[in-house]
Design a protein around this motif. Structure first.
Motif, PDB file in Angstrom:
ATOM      1  N   ASP A 174      72.140 106.318  58.561  1.00 61.40           N
ATOM      2  CA  ASP A 174      71.543 106.629  57.168  1.00 61.40           C
ATOM      3  C   ASP A 174      71.668 108.078  56.588  1.00 61.40           C
ATOM      4  O   ASP A 174      71.081 108.881  57.100  1.00 61.40           O
ATOM      5  CB  ASP A 174      69.977 105.999  57.151  1.00 61.40           C
ATOM      6  CG  ASP A 174      69.544 106.042  55.490  1.00 61.40           C
ATOM      7  OD1 ASP A 174      70.274 106.396  54.769  1.00 61.40           O
ATOM      8  OD2 ASP A 174      68.521 105.525  55.236  1.00 61.40           O
ATOM      9  N   TYR A 175      72.808 108.299  56.176  1.00 62.47           N
ATOM     10  CA  TYR A 175      73.202 109.642  55.466  1.00 62.47           C
ATOM     11  C   TYR A 175      71.823 110.455  54.414  1.00 62.47           C
ATOM     12  O   TYR A 175      71.884 111.470  54.549  1.00 62.47           O
ATOM     13  CB  TYR A 175      74.468 109.562  54.915  1.00 62.47           C
ATOM     14  CG  TYR A 175      75.375 109.271  55.705  1.00 62.47           C
ATOM     15  CD1 TYR A 175      76.156 110.342  56.789  1.00 62.47           C
ATOM     16  CD2 TYR A 175      76.239 108.236  55.674  1.00 62.47           C
ATOM     17  CE1 TYR A 175      76.676 109.985  57.505  1.00 62.47           C
ATOM     18  CE2 TYR A 175      77.294 107.924  56.376  1.00 62.47           C
ATOM     19  CZ  TYR A 175      77.610 108.916  57.660  1.00 62.47           C
ATOM     20  OH  TYR A 175      78.700 108.672  58.496  1.00 62.47           O
ATOM     21  N   LYS A 176      71.067 109.406  54.080  1.00 62.60           N
ATOM     22  CA  LYS A 176      70.205 110.071  53.255  1.00 62.60           C
ATOM     23  C   LYS A 176      69.445 111.049  54.063  1.00 62.60           C
ATOM     24  O   LYS A 176      68.761 112.051  53.581  1.00 62.60           O
ATOM     25  CB  LYS A 176      69.145 108.864  52.708  1.00 62.60           C
ATOM     26  CG  LYS A 176      68.059 109.301  51.827  1.00 62.60           C
ATOM     27  CD  LYS A 176      67.365 108.204  51.106  1.00 62.60           C
ATOM     28  CE  LYS A 176      66.323 108.792  50.385  1.00 62.60           C
ATOM     29  NZ  LYS A 176      65.659 107.677  49.526  1.00 62.60           N
ATOM     30  N   ASP A 177      69.104 110.888  55.297  1.00 61.67           N
ATOM     31  CA  ASP A 177      68.288 111.629  56.129  1.00 61.67           C
ATOM     32  C   ASP A 177      69.002 112.888  56.564  1.00 61.67           C
ATOM     33  O   ASP A 177      68.147 113.851  57.056  1.00 61.67           O
ATOM     34  CB  ASP A 177      67.873 110.808  57.628  1.00 61.67           C
ATOM     35  CG  ASP A 177      67.244 109.571  57.500  1.00 61.67           C
ATOM     36  OD1 ASP A 177      66.426 109.564  56.523  1.00 61.67           O
ATOM     37  OD2 ASP A 177      67.236 108.810  58.334  1.00 61.67           O
ATOM     38  N   THR A 178      70.086 113.033  56.101  1.00 62.17           N
ATOM     39  CA  THR A 178      70.819 114.446  56.247  1.00 62.17           C
ATOM     40  C   THR A 178      70.827 115.070  55.078  1.00 62.17           C
ATOM     41  O   THR A 178      71.438 116.322  55.323  1.00 62.17           O
ATOM     42  CB  THR A 178      72.342 114.077  56.749  1.00 62.17           C
ATOM     43  OG1 THR A 178      72.886 113.642  55.520  1.00 62.17           O
ATOM     44  CG2 THR A 178      72.632 113.047  57.783  1.00 62.17           C
ATOM     45  N   LYS A 225      60.353 117.724  48.772  1.00 64.85           N
ATOM     46  CA  LYS A 225      59.460 117.239  49.258  1.00 64.85           C
ATOM     47  C   LYS A 225      58.086 118.161  49.059  1.00 64.85           C
ATOM     48  O   LYS A 225      58.015 119.470  49.245  1.00 64.85           O
ATOM     49  CB  LYS A 225      59.290 117.276  50.848  1.00 64.85           C
ATOM     50  CG  LYS A 225      58.338 116.581  51.515  1.00 64.85           C
ATOM     51  CD  LYS A 225      58.760 116.306  53.073  1.00 64.85           C
ATOM     52  CE  LYS A 225      57.734 116.071  53.856  1.00 64.85           C
ATOM     53  NZ  LYS A 225      56.395 116.876  54.370  1.00 64.85           N
ATOM     54  N   ARG A 267      77.240 109.502  51.176  1.00 66.55           N
ATOM     55  CA  ARG A 267      76.067 110.630  51.424  1.00 66.55           C
ATOM     56  C   ARG A 267      75.991 111.346  50.104  1.00 66.55           C
ATOM     57  O   ARG A 267      74.725 111.682  49.540  1.00 66.55           O
ATOM     58  CB  ARG A 267      76.589 111.603  52.351  1.00 66.55           C
ATOM     59  CG  ARG A 267      75.590 112.701  52.725  1.00 66.55           C
ATOM     60  CD  ARG A 267      75.955 113.406  54.018  1.00 66.55           C
ATOM     61  NE  ARG A 267      75.146 114.501  54.198  1.00 66.55           N
ATOM     62  CZ  ARG A 267      75.182 115.906  53.579  1.00 66.55           C
ATOM     63  NH1 ARG A 267      76.356 116.001  52.866  1.00 66.55           N
ATOM     64  NH2 ARG A 267      74.162 116.737  54.034  1.00 66.55           N
TER      65      ARG A 267
END
Length: 926
Positions: A2-6, A11, A898
């Motif tokens: 899951d590229y979202k985590d990169t 936040k 991504r």
RNA sequence: GGGCUAGUAGCUCAGCUGGCUAGAGCACACGACUGAUAAUCGUGAGGUCGGAGGUUCAAGUCCUCCCUGGCCCA
């Protein structure tokens, strides 16, 4: 995977929804816990000070919008001056004496009051005022207003009252005080003299009578032909009850008069009015027998219609052709103009009416009669003696008491006055007005005209709740001891326990031992029972507060009140200060308008259009109220409506969300290690810094000029246009996808940090709660409160006109691109703009710019590809850039999973077959 | 009646000493996105500049009058 985590996604714990009604009290508590107030008081001590002297609100009732507007404006100024480096002690105050409180307490006590001593009654008033001071203090603090709430000034404390008495003594020493008989507004119901400010004008039905006064002197030679028949001067009045006090008739020296022959007699009237009057009188058969100038009758006499005395013919400029007959009934004890002209001609200031609105017992014919019965009785008498020519009724504007709302009278009584001419007070005050800075500038004319024309200042009030006029009278000969030394001696006694001693002790105890009457040598005295006008109380605040408090000074830098105070506090403070010190108590005076409803009408209970501050605080929060004060140009009257509040609430959310987004992207940022040198910033970030400094500059100048609405619009537009819709929107791609150690990422974050830091500071005087909330979440070492911090300095090295100009050009192109993208979207050709590739055929004047920026254009337009080409298959002309042609095509390549850009490089990497080359590199780097 | 003052889109404001098809943001309508999400982005539609005269080649901007408000007085 899951590229979202990169990705570097924002936040933060900073809540999107403010819930101000709940959060604000928490912040107030927080400030209390960190002793902010104490720190603020010490802040900038020793530096140049800026003194905003608070005008005292009246200690009665809950806050209304006017209070909120006034105090919030003051607060914004004090806070901004402090953040500019000034030492800014702010001492709030309250006006505690006066009729309204007295009447409220009166009402509350009912019959009990009769058994009470004056001193006891005053204690009740004191308690009443104290309760409201406390209440209003809490309400002001809830608005986020900072000040020395622990030690405010109250006009009823012993030290203040002592100063009030001393100031009066100083005026006496200068010979400004005199006792005179003068007609003043008098309320027979409240049994008191009323100040101009205590009088309201309202419609009232009065009798309207025409009365003839027989001429008794010899005729002027020029008019000997009028000797054949009786000659009468005709007056018109709406107050028959003043006829017994008539001592003269006034004519205008500039007007021509006529003698009209009718029914066997001559009637004298102004030439410009006689026809109308004859019509009113119902006389059709008449002729003009003579025409003459008023001067001919100057100092001649008529006879009073029913008393055996003369009525003097006089000349006066106040006589007009607007109404009446041109011959004005003159009772020097019952009218301002009458008084003035009466003085000039040496008439007695005669007043046959007592304190309770009855004729004095010794008045012939009507002794003891109540005035409300007098009109009819006088008319009957006039009719009986054949003097009444006509009687009817008129509705007109008539003075009423501001408290009991009953019609009042004008009546001469003994009063203490501050002379406008003694010591040249009027001229000096006018000169001082010239030295003051009036904002807006028309304030100067307004107060100048008032001071120029105002009568002497009547400071006597026949009441209980106030500072006594500390003058004693000889019991034997009635001589007044208006002696500054003696009055200072008395004032000293107020210092300990307040002015109550005047009512508790005998004159002999209060006066210096051994005092004897300078006139007759007698040594027994009585005390003056009048108290001081409350305007005098507040008028001495410059002495009682600014001069006496160590941290303050006089003259103050600024007085700030509603524009009604040109006749109120600005006025009384000026006269008092000039009268005792020969100078104005302020260097500049700022005024604001009035709070009106959505239709521009004053808010009133009876109209049902009142919006209370409390209501807004509960529903939206004090912050929205503060924003309203800021957003509006307060120099004129300002409107308040639910729609306005809703709009402001939306604007607040926009500002708050912008800050929240910035905070989210600054997650983990440390200014010490993450700062980027100026020269390393990316161009777009330098553009943002240029815009930020432009904003800072504009806002600083607006704070200086007290033009807060400029600040609101500048900040809101900056957040909306520069940041949200442009900079931050474009930045997302770079921010989210770049490696953390890349200059691209670091430059963006360093810039955002600068922006939020500055934004928070310039916002603090206005959004005092929210700015603090942001401040507490901002990374970096900083003061305990934003309110202890300074404004950001304008860094002019960031200001880059050429850069901004280039971006403006690019922005215009971007606008054209957006327009075409929108059309493509409407045709269902695309959803996200990243699905598009844009072809541009640029005109000559854009060729260079677009070529230079070609690589950056996809980012700026938020599309996947841009090509500069003459080769367009289906071009559309731009709307506002002549010669620019555009075409939207589907983007080349596949969508990168991504970064969501379309690229032909997607699929080329075996390890990451669904992402683009740029993202592959980013992953390798990260 | 007098002194001071105001009247630009639904709301809040720009429009300097007269020179543009009168601008901005919000609200509204429509649409996009779902990696700012009770958010965010885009497009669009809104004004005879209180009214009527006048000066000028040219007036929201200058002059006169009027209308409608506000504060303070009479």
């Amino acid at each position: 995977m899951d590229y979202k985590d990169t990705l570097n996604l924002p936040k933060t714990d900073f809540p999107m929804r403010a819930n101000l009604p709940k959060r604000e009290p928490e912040l107030l508590k927080h400030w209390q816990q960190i002793d902010l107030n104490e720190q603020l008081e010490k802040n900038n001590q020793g530096k140049e000070s800026f003194i905003l002297h608070d005008g005292p609100p009246y200690a009665n009732g809950h806050l209304h919008m006017g209070h909120a507007l006034n105090k919030i404006l003051k607060d914004i100024i004090v806070k901004s001056k402090r953040m500019q480096g000034f030492f800014t002690p702010y001492v709030p105050g309250w006006d505690c004496h006066g009729l309204p409180i007295e009447l409220m307490v009166d009402k509350k006590l009912g019959k009990k009051k009769r058994e009470m001593s004056k001193a006891d009654f005053r204690r009740q008033c004191r308690e009443y005022a104290k309760v409201w001071v406390q209440t209003q203090s809490e309400e002001f603090q809830r608005l986020g207003i900072f000040g020395d709430w622990e030690n405010p000034y109250l006009t009823m404390t012993p030290d203040y009252e002592a100063t009030t008495a001393r100031e009066l003594a100083r005026l006496v020493e200068r010979g400004s005080l005199y006792k005179g008989k003068k007609p003043i507004h008098w309320c027979s119901s409240c049994v008191t003299a009323l100040a101009e400010a205590e009088v309201e004008y309202d419609e009232h039905v009065s009798p309207s009578i025409y009365v003839k006064f027989p001429y008794v002197d010899e005729l002027p030679a020029e008019l000997s032909e009028l000797s054949e028949k009786p000659l009468n001067f005709v007056i018109w009045t709406t107050t028959p009850w003043t006829i017994p006090a008539n001592l003269g008739i006034c004519l205008n020296p500039e007007l021509t008069y006529v003698a009209v022959e009718a029914k066997g007699e001559y009637l004298v009237l102004a030439e410009g009015l006689y026809e109308g009057v004859m019509q009113t009188l119902g006389i059709e058969d008449y002729s003009v027998a003579a025409t003459f100038a008023a001067e001919l009758f100057d100092n001649k006499n008529c006879r009073h219609p029913f008393y055996d005395r003369n009525s003097l013919l006089m000349l006066g400029d106040h006589v007009t052709l607007e109404a009446g007959t041109g011959c004005v009934h003159t009772a020097p004890g019952h009218g301002q103009d009458d008084y003035v002209v009466g003085l000039k001609y040496g008439l007695e200031i005669y007043n046959p009416v007592d304190d309770y609105g009855r004729y004095r017992q010794d008045l012939e014919l009507f002794g003891g009669m109540k005035l409300k019965d007098a009109n009819a009785a006088v008319n009957a008498k006039l009719s009986e003696v054949g003097a009444l020519l006509h009687e009817t009724q008129v509705s007109h504007s008539y003075p009423h008491c501001w408290r009991c709302k009953k019609p009042i009278i004008f009546r001469a009584t003994e009063q203490w006055f501050i002379s406008m001419e003694e010591n040249n007070l009027r001229q000096k005050a006018l000169q001082e007005i010239e030295k003051v800075e009036w904002i807006p500038s028309w304030g100067r004319n307004r107060i100048f005209n008032m001071v120029e024309a105002r009568p002497d200042w009547c400071i006597s009030r026949q009441r209980s709740w106030g500072v006594p006029i500390t003058i004693a009278y000889c019991e034997k000969c009635g001589e007044a001891l208006n002696d500054g030394k003696i009055m200072h001696h008395i004032a000293d006694q107020f210092e300990a326990t307040g002015s109550d001693v005047w009512f508790e002790k005998e004159a002999s105890e209060l006066l210096p031992p051994g005092t004897v009457c300078p006139a007759c040598g007698h040594d027994k005295f009585t005390k003056e029972s009048d108290i001081l006008d409350v305007w005098f109380d507040s008028g001495v605040s410059h002495a009682a507060v600014c001069e006496l408090r160590e941290e303050l000074q006089s003259p103050a830098d600024l007085y700030l009140e509603g524009s009604d105070q040109h006749r109120g506090w600005f006025h009384s403070s000026l006269l008092e200060s000039v009268g005792t010190r020969d100078r104005a108590p302020y260097k500049s005076v700022l005024t604001h308008g009035f709070v009106l409803d959505k239709d521009g009408r004053p808010m009133s209970k009876s109209m049902g259009n009142v919006i209370a501050p409390e209501e807004i605080i509960k529903k939206y929060g004090a912050e929205i109220l503060r924003l309203w004060v800021t957003a509006t140009d307060y120099r004129d009257d300002i409107r308040l409506s639910q729609e306005t509040l809703q709009r402001l609430s939306d604007a607040y959310r926009r500002i708050r969300n912008t800050a929240r987004y910035l905070l989210g992207n600054l997650n983990g940022f440390d200014p010490v290690v993450d700062t980027v040198a100026d020269q390393d910033l990316l161009e777009m970030d330098r553009w943002a810094m240029s815009r930020l400094n432009r904003l800072t500059q504009k806002v600083a100048s607006a704070y200086d000029k007290y033009e807060f609405h400029v600040i609101y619009h500048a900040i809101h537009n900056f957040c909306t246009i520069d940041l949200s819709a442009f900079y931050l929107d474009i930045l997302k791609d770079r921010l989210y996808t770049s490696p953390k150690q890349s200059i691209a990422y670091r430059s963006a974050r360093a810039t955002m940090y600068q922006i939020l830091d500055a934004l928070t500071r310039i916002l603090a005087p206005v959004l005092s709660f929210t700015a603090e909330e942001i401040w507490l979440d901002l990374p970096g070492q900083r003061e305990a409160s934003v309110h202890l911090a300074d404004f950001p300095q304008v860094n002019s090295s960031y200001l880059d006109d050429q850069l901004e100009e280039r971006y403006e050009q690019l922005h215009k192109v971007r606008l054209e691109v957006s327009r075409q993208l929108e059309k493509a979207r409407a045709d269902k050709q695309l959803g996200q703009s990243l699905e598009a590739k844009v072809l541009l055929d640029a005109p000559e004047n854009y060729q260079q710019l677009l070529t230079d920026y070609l690589d950056a254009l996809p980012t700026y337009f938020i599309v996947s590809q841009v090509e500069l080409t003459k080769n367009l298959s289906a071009a559309v002309d731009a709307e506002n850039i002549p010669g620019l042609r555009l075409q939207i095509l589907p983007a080349d390549g596949e969508k990168c999973e991504r970064c969501w850009n379309y690229a032909t490089s997607v699929g080329q990497n075996n390890e990451h077959p669904t992402i683009c080359a740029r993202c592959t590199d980013a992953l390798a780097a990260g």
